[in-house]
Design a protein around this motif. Structure first.
Motif, PDB file in Angstrom:
ATOM      1  N   GLY B  47     -12.945 -36.762  63.507  1.00 41.90           N
ATOM      2  CA  GLY B  47     -11.781 -36.047  64.002  1.00 41.90           C
ATOM      3  C   GLY B  47     -10.477 -36.484  63.357  1.00 41.90           C
ATOM      4  O   GLY B  47      -9.404 -36.180  63.868  1.00 41.90           O
ATOM      5  N   LYS B  48     -10.582 -37.177  62.230  1.00 46.79           N
ATOM      6  CA  LYS B  48      -9.365 -37.717  61.601  1.00 46.79           C
ATOM      7  C   LYS B  48      -8.460 -36.598  61.099  1.00 46.79           C
ATOM      8  O   LYS B  48      -7.269 -36.575  61.404  1.00 46.79           O
ATOM      9  CB  LYS B  48      -9.744 -38.642  60.430  1.00 46.79           C
ATOM     10  CG  LYS B  48     -10.684 -39.775  60.821  1.00 46.79           C
ATOM     11  CD  LYS B  48     -10.995 -40.656  59.645  1.00 46.79           C
ATOM     12  CE  LYS B  48     -11.707 -39.965  58.494  1.00 46.79           C
ATOM     13  NZ  LYS B  48     -13.094 -39.574  58.741  1.00 46.79           N
ATOM     14  N   SER B  49      -9.055 -35.684  60.318  1.00 47.50           N
ATOM     15  CA  SER B  49      -8.223 -34.602  59.772  1.00 47.50           C
ATOM     16  C   SER B  49      -7.693 -33.715  60.883  1.00 47.50           C
ATOM     17  O   SER B  49      -6.555 -33.235  60.819  1.00 47.50           O
ATOM     18  CB  SER B  49      -9.011 -33.768  58.770  1.00 47.50           C
ATOM     19  OG  SER B  49      -9.296 -34.538  57.632  1.00 47.50           O
ATOM     20  N   LEU B 231     -11.226 -43.757  64.996  1.00 48.59           N
ATOM     21  CA  LEU B 231     -11.781 -42.652  65.774  1.00 48.59           C
ATOM     22  C   LEU B 231     -13.284 -42.607  65.562  1.00 48.59           C
ATOM     23  O   LEU B 231     -13.796 -42.937  64.494  1.00 48.59           O
ATOM     24  CB  LEU B 231     -11.187 -41.309  65.330  1.00 48.59           C
ATOM     25  CG  LEU B 231      -9.683 -41.112  65.401  1.00 48.59           C
ATOM     26  CD1 LEU B 231      -9.345 -39.643  65.146  1.00 48.59           C
ATOM     27  CD2 LEU B 231      -9.126 -41.549  66.742  1.00 48.59           C
ATOM     28  N   ASP B 232     -13.972 -42.203  66.593  1.00 49.14           N
ATOM     29  CA  ASP B 232     -15.416 -41.993  66.463  1.00 49.14           C
ATOM     30  C   ASP B 232     -15.805 -40.863  67.408  1.00 49.14           C
ATOM     31  O   ASP B 232     -15.519 -40.938  68.611  1.00 49.14           O
ATOM     32  CB  ASP B 232     -16.165 -43.286  66.809  1.00 49.14           C
ATOM     33  CG  ASP B 232     -17.642 -43.155  66.474  1.00 49.14           C
ATOM     34  OD1 ASP B 232     -17.974 -42.352  65.574  1.00 49.14           O
ATOM     35  OD2 ASP B 232     -18.434 -43.854  67.123  1.00 49.14           O
ATOM     36  N   TYR B 233     -16.419 -39.847  66.900  1.00 53.53           N
ATOM     37  CA  TYR B 233     -16.805 -38.675  67.704  1.00 53.53           C
ATOM     38  C   TYR B 233     -15.669 -38.199  68.592  1.00 53.53           C
ATOM     39  O   TYR B 233     -15.838 -37.971  69.778  1.00 53.53           O
ATOM     40  CB  TYR B 233     -18.054 -38.984  68.538  1.00 53.53           C
ATOM     41  CG  TYR B 233     -19.288 -38.958  67.683  1.00 53.53           C
ATOM     42  CD1 TYR B 233     -19.996 -37.765  67.501  1.00 53.53           C
ATOM     43  CD2 TYR B 233     -19.727 -40.102  67.047  1.00 53.53           C
ATOM     44  CE1 TYR B 233     -21.114 -37.721  66.690  1.00 53.53           C
ATOM     45  CE2 TYR B 233     -20.842 -40.070  66.239  1.00 53.53           C
ATOM     46  CZ  TYR B 233     -21.532 -38.874  66.063  1.00 53.53           C
ATOM     47  OH  TYR B 233     -22.631 -38.840  65.250  1.00 53.53           O
ATOM     48  N   GLY B 234     -14.473 -38.098  68.008  1.00 52.19           N
ATOM     49  CA  GLY B 234     -13.355 -37.516  68.736  1.00 52.19           C
ATOM     50  C   GLY B 234     -12.706 -38.439  69.741  1.00 52.19           C
ATOM     51  O   GLY B 234     -11.796 -38.030  70.459  1.00 52.19           O
ATOM     52  N   ARG B 235     -13.169 -39.687  69.804  1.00 51.35           N
ATOM     53  CA  ARG B 235     -12.536 -40.618  70.746  1.00 51.35           C
ATOM     54  C   ARG B 235     -11.885 -41.741  69.953  1.00 51.35           C
ATOM     55  O   ARG B 235     -12.339 -42.082  68.862  1.00 51.35           O
ATOM     56  CB  ARG B 235     -13.566 -41.235  71.690  1.00 51.35           C
ATOM     57  CG  ARG B 235     -14.194 -40.258  72.671  1.00 51.35           C
ATOM     58  CD  ARG B 235     -15.255 -40.957  73.490  1.00 51.35           C
ATOM     59  NE  ARG B 235     -16.250 -41.632  72.641  1.00 51.35           N
ATOM     60  CZ  ARG B 235     -16.399 -42.948  72.575  1.00 51.35           C
ATOM     61  NH1 ARG B 235     -15.656 -43.750  73.310  1.00 51.35           N
ATOM     62  NH2 ARG B 235     -17.324 -43.480  71.787  1.00 51.35           N
ATOM     63  N   LYS B 236     -10.821 -42.305  70.516  1.00 58.01           N
ATOM     64  CA  LYS B 236     -10.240 -43.455  69.861  1.00 58.01           C
ATOM     65  C   LYS B 236     -10.946 -44.696  70.374  1.00 58.01           C
ATOM     66  O   LYS B 236     -10.998 -44.939  71.582  1.00 58.01           O
ATOM     67  CB  LYS B 236      -8.736 -43.536  70.172  1.00 58.01           C
ATOM     68  CG  LYS B 236      -8.052 -44.640  69.390  1.00 58.01           C
ATOM     69  CD  LYS B 236      -6.543 -44.546  69.497  1.00 58.01           C
ATOM     70  CE  LYS B 236      -6.063 -45.388  70.664  1.00 58.01           C
ATOM     71  NZ  LYS B 236      -4.605 -45.517  70.696  1.00 58.01           N
ATOM     72  N   ILE B 237     -11.536 -45.473  69.476  1.00 62.49           N
ATOM     73  CA  ILE B 237     -12.279 -46.637  69.950  1.00 62.49           C
ATOM     74  C   ILE B 237     -11.556 -47.950  69.659  1.00 62.49           C
ATOM     75  O   ILE B 237     -11.911 -48.990  70.189  1.00 62.49           O
ATOM     76  CB  ILE B 237     -13.706 -46.691  69.342  1.00 62.49           C
ATOM     77  CG1 ILE B 237     -13.648 -46.703  67.805  1.00 62.49           C
ATOM     78  CG2 ILE B 237     -14.553 -45.537  69.843  1.00 62.49           C
ATOM     79  CD1 ILE B 237     -15.006 -46.950  67.175  1.00 62.49           C
ATOM     80  N   ALA B 238     -10.543 -47.910  68.814  1.00 67.65           N
ATOM     81  CA  ALA B 238      -9.788 -49.142  68.577  1.00 67.65           C
ATOM     82  C   ALA B 238      -8.430 -48.790  67.994  1.00 67.65           C
ATOM     83  O   ALA B 238      -8.239 -47.719  67.438  1.00 67.65           O
ATOM     84  CB  ALA B 238     -10.542 -50.054  67.600  1.00 67.65           C
ATOM     85  N   ASP B 239      -7.482 -49.703  68.137  1.00 66.50           N
ATOM     86  CA  ASP B 239      -6.116 -49.492  67.656  1.00 66.50           C
ATOM     87  C   ASP B 239      -5.465 -50.864  67.571  1.00 66.50           C
ATOM     88  O   ASP B 239      -5.360 -51.558  68.576  1.00 66.50           O
ATOM     89  CB  ASP B 239      -5.370 -48.589  68.660  1.00 66.50           C
ATOM     90  CG  ASP B 239      -3.991 -48.194  68.129  1.00 66.50           C
ATOM     91  OD1 ASP B 239      -3.520 -48.803  67.156  1.00 66.50           O
ATOM     92  OD2 ASP B 239      -3.397 -47.265  68.718  1.00 66.50           O
TER      93      ASP B 239
END
Lengths: 653, 260
Positions: B47-49, B231-239
């Motif tokens: 989902g980055k782009s 991002l992974d599968y449309g979710r943010k998993i780390a920042d």
């Protein structure tokens, strides 16, 4: 007023010439530089202001008479101004090769004892930061382009503009000092130290006085009738003595404008936009331009191609004669004028030579085809021969008597002598003072009565024009006692597009024999057009058709050599075509692609023996190194051919 | 090198975006601070782009808001975002192949041109003066990216790495406050990548431009970013800063391809 010439006994230094030019042609352009896509121009009076500000800035920072100022960067007006600013204070600029690696740069900086440096940009600043740790004598570094340097906190770094600002303030506080410093300078003062490129050992600092540079420049201007309205493009390294003569010497004496390209990648585009009237380039550049033209013509439509080839045929026949002022029939003249309209004019325009009045080439031998191509278009290209020790000019080809295989007659004020061993010696107003801090080298180059040894062997032909044949130390003798100059023969052969490399033998032998290397692209292309099938380099090089092709080349060279009384005996008797390309990886060439004779003679001893026997073929095995470092063997049976040797006669062409 | 990272300049709150039944982004919140370089990374299809497209208004999220320079909105048209100081480059080069480098970069000035077509067709007068101003900006960009030698070359004839640089040039010509770079280094060789990294850092440093970039080359991302969002599968998993993200077990799992 633009034609007014300075009295060189009064205006005997560059700073004085700058004041003169600012006075008599203050509003005329002096420097140009392409920046942000536009040619920015500075007039002579603006240049005077810039130089004055920088010189005063340097003075404010403690630059003293006799100090050396290192100049490092691509050709930029600001760097040229820095040279004159240093000279105004009685200092000596030391231009250095901008692409030198840190270690080479360190040597020159250390040897020249430079306290100050003016450099172009971050790239050079980074090198100097590294050097300064080992060379604390370097005190201050001034940079022109601030890009990327915002976070550099070194206290000894200063921007060009900040130094100039400081200079303007200092100038106000010390009125008249700038003028006083300039008037102290004399023609016999040291003007510049130019370091030789150092291909043979450690580089040496050639010391030239104002007189050396200015009188040489004056002689060049008079010889070629250059005026204040010339326009030149300065793109060859500032560390090269020629750039100092053309872009500084001749420009300041004649008062013409020097343009600097936008970057080293845009030289050809900038050349086209600028359309210089006077241009200098090594043969390689002229050759590349010609190749580009030829390739593009092959892609052109049929009518254009026909026009091009028809008119180029005419130009080859009469172009050079018209340029040299020799008689040409009225019909040919008319056709040539038409050709100028449709072909030559547009072609010169594409190359950037529509306004060209004079072009020089030097450095190495130029192929006669390339040379004649430009001359036949009506471009007055000439060869010069020179050296750093002479402040460039030793010989120049005179208008109307240009021959592709000589380098011309002695330049005005130059005396020429050929030594016993064939070495060229000269004496002139441009002769350098000495090598900086290297008396031993000075003594071995310059005799006590002022003759300078060039290290090149040559002779004067029937018209008194100098012909350079080889490095003096490479010239040998055949058993008949005749001179043998391998490089001269090799170059003649290499001018054929089919021949990539040549090694000629003959020193201490009965006759000349040689190895040839085919140029795989040119010969491959030739074979394809003839439907000649081949599997690879070795196969192609051994084809009888290819050998016939090369034999024609050798025969042509022999006919040429036969026309020359000095070189008559150097005609090639036997030759063979090597089955592999000579390569630096196999130790056969140096990294700069020069043939290593000794190594080759040893490695291919059996082939040489066969050349000097009656055998008509010779089997050979040679070790090769592949690009990935593995080694392999190539075996072949090479045919040895006999070339036609001609009795003495007139020149073949 | 010291730089000061400012306040939050762009805030994405609880963004969710679906295409039919496919959920591209679910409940993502990302802050971008002034002057920082933020990298968005993640496996293919993460989902980055889409996230970049939401930021500059190409996609309109079904839920959530984007706050840009204090203005909150859900949907914004791409030209509005361009006019408000957001510029971007594309994953697949989107230049005019038949036009020269200079002309392509000039198109980056389009949103800043005030005179209408008629004036421009007239050429003389105010339109000309304006054109000169725009050209000057473009020439500064050309100088900055060191592409003087290809100024007049049709873009289609340039190698890929240079085309990418021209595209960056077009984005810079708009003098953006926020620059979105979609895989600026994809398909480049090592030398071209090094050059591009240098330019990205220089843009950030010299003009203070805030940069959000998507990149797959982890070496590059870890080297040049101030902060990384995964991002992974449309979710943010780390920042977080690169070192935190590097050791985050969930990130490692996502990249090693553990089952979902």
């Amino acid at each position: 007023m633009s034609g007014e010439r300075p009295d060189l006994s009064l205006h005997d230094t560059f700073p004085k010439l700058l004041l003169f030019n600012a006075k008599v042609r203050g509003q005329r352009p002096a420097s140009r530089e392409k920046d942000f896509g536009i040619w920015q121009t500075w007039t002579w009076s603006q240049v005077q202001e810039e130089v004055r500000a920088l010189a005063c800035g340097l003075a404010a920072m403690g630059f003293r008479r006799g100090d050396k100022l290192a100049i490092i960067g691509d050709n930029r007006p600001h760097l040229y101004w820095a040279m004159v600013a240093a000279q105004a204070l009685g200092g000596v600029p030391v231009p250095m090769y901008q692409d030198a690696v840190t270690e080479e740069m360190r040597y020159v900086l250390d040897h020249s004892e430079a306290r100050f440096a003016v450099v172009e940009d971050q790239e050079q600043v980074d090198k100097l930061i590294e050097i300064k740790e080992k060379n604390p004598r370097l005190e201050t570094v001034i940079y022109n382009d601030p890009r990327g340097l915002r976070h550099y906190a070194q206290p000894w770094l200063a921007s060009y503009t900040s130094v100039q600002e400081r200079g303007r303030a200092w100038d106000k506080a010390h009125p008249g000092v700038f003028e006083a410093e300039i008037s102290q300078g004399k023609g016999d003062d040291l003007a510049i130290i130019v370091y030789t490129s150092g291909t043979t050992g450690q580089s040496k600092g050639v010391m030239l006085t104002f007189k050396n540079v200015i009188l040489t420049a004056k002689a060049g201007i008079d010889f070629e009738n250059l005026g204040a309205d010339e326009e030149i493009l300065a793109y060859l390294p500032m560390a090269w003595v020629g750039d100092n003569i053309f872009s500084l010497g001749e420009s300041y004496v004649a008062g013409f404008c020097v343009a600097c390209p936008e970057s080293s990648n845009t030289v050809l585009t900038d050349l086209r936009e600028l359309g210089p009237t006077f241009f200098f380039a090594p043969p390689r550049i002229f050759e590349n331009m010609l190749t580009t033209v030829m390739i593009r013509m092959e892609d052109a439509g049929r009518i254009k191609r026909w026009l091009f080839h028809t008119f180029m045929g005419l130009a080859r026949r009469v172009g050079s004669r018209i340029l040299d002022g020799q008689p040409v029939g009225p019909l040919d003249r008319l056709l040539y004028a038409l050709g100028r309209l449709f072909v030559y004019g547009p072609l010169l325009n594409v190359l950037g030579f529509s306004r060209i009045r004079l072009a020089y080439t030097a450095g190495e031998a130029i192929g006669p085809d390339i040379f004649n191509f430009y001359r036949s278009l009506g471009m007055n290209i000439k060869q010069i021969y020179g050296s750093t020790e002479a402040a460039v000019f030793i010989t120049i080809q005179p208008d109307g008597q240009v021959k592709p295989d000589t380098v011309g007659v002695p330049a005005p004020g130059v005396e020429l002598r050929i030594a016993e061993n064939g070495e060229v010696l000269f004496k002139s107003a441009g002769v350098f003072q000495a090598y900086y801090k290297n008396d031993e080298a000075t003594r071995s180059t310059k005799t006590f009565d002022g003759w300078v040894q060039t290290g090149d062997a040559g002779f004067l032909d029937a018209d008194g024009q100098l012909k350079i044949i080889d490095r003096a130390k490479d010239v040998g003798k055949l058993n008949s006692g005749a001179m043998f100059a391998p490089k001269y023969i090799e170059n003649k052969l290499k001018f054929f597009p089919f021949i990539k490399e040549v090694v000629a033998f003959g020193d201490g032998r009965d006759y000349v024999a040689c190895f040839l290397n085919i140029d795989i692209e040119a010969v491959g292309n030739w074979a394809e057009r003839r439907g000649l099938a081949y599997s690879g380099y070795t196969d192609l090089a051994g084809k009888p058709e290819v050998l016939d092709l090369l034999q024609d080349c050798v025969n042509t060279v022999n006919r040429d050599l036969a026309a020359d009384p000095h070189l008559f005996d150097s005609q090639i008797k036997r030759f063979l075509v090597l089955h592999k390309e000579l390569d630096a990886d196999d130790g056969e060439l140096t990294r700069t692609r020069k043939v290593r004779r000794g190594f080759i003679a040893e490695k291919y001893g059996q082939l040489i023996a066969a050349l000097y026997s009656d055998a008509n073929h010779c089997a050979v095995e040679a070790q090769v190194t592949f690009e990935d470092g593995r080694k392999g063997l190539i075996k072949a049976d090479l045919a040895i051919r006999e070339a036609e040797r001609v009795p003495p006669m007139k020149k073949a062409s | 090198m010291t730089k000061t990272i400012g306040d939050v300049i762009l805030r994405c709150d609880n963004i969710s975006l679906s295409f039919g039944g496919v959920r591209a982004l679910s409940d993502i919140s990302i802050d971008v601070r002034e002057h920082e370089i933020l990298a968005i990374i993640g496996p293919n299809g993460a989902g980055k782009s889409s996230m970049l497209n939401v930021i500059n208004g190409v996609y309109h999220p079904q839920e959530g808001t984007v706050t840009w320079k204090g203005q909150t909105r859900r949907a914004m048209k791409p030209h509005e975002s361009a006019e408000s100081g957001i510029a971007r480059t594309f994953q697949n080069i989107a230049l005019f192949k038949g036009m020269s480098t200079l002309d392509n970069i000039m198109t980056g000035r389009y949103t800043k041109m005030r005179r209408n077509l008629l004036w421009q067709a007239l050429y003389w007068g105010p339109a000309r003066k304006e054109e000169i101003e725009h050209r000057e900006v473009c020439e500064r960009v050309i100088d900055f990216l060191q592409i003087e030698s290809i100024r007049k070359t049709p873009v289609g004839r340039l190698p890929y790495g240079l085309q990418k640089r021209v595209e960056l040039g077009r984005a810079l010509a708009a003098q953006p406050e926020l620059l979105l770079l979609d895989e600026p280094m994809a398909g480049m060789n090592v030398e071209e990548k090094e050059d591009m990294c240098r330019f990205i850092l220089d843009v950030n440093d010299e003009f203070g431009t805030t940069i959000v970039l998507i990149e797959h080359d982890m070496g590059v991302v870890m080297d040049i970013s101030d902060r990384v969002a995964v991002l992974d599968y449309g979710r943010k998993i780390a920042d977080g800063v690169p070192d935190q993200v590097r050791t985050n077990p969930e990130v490692i799992r996502a990249y090693l391809g553990a089952g979902h």
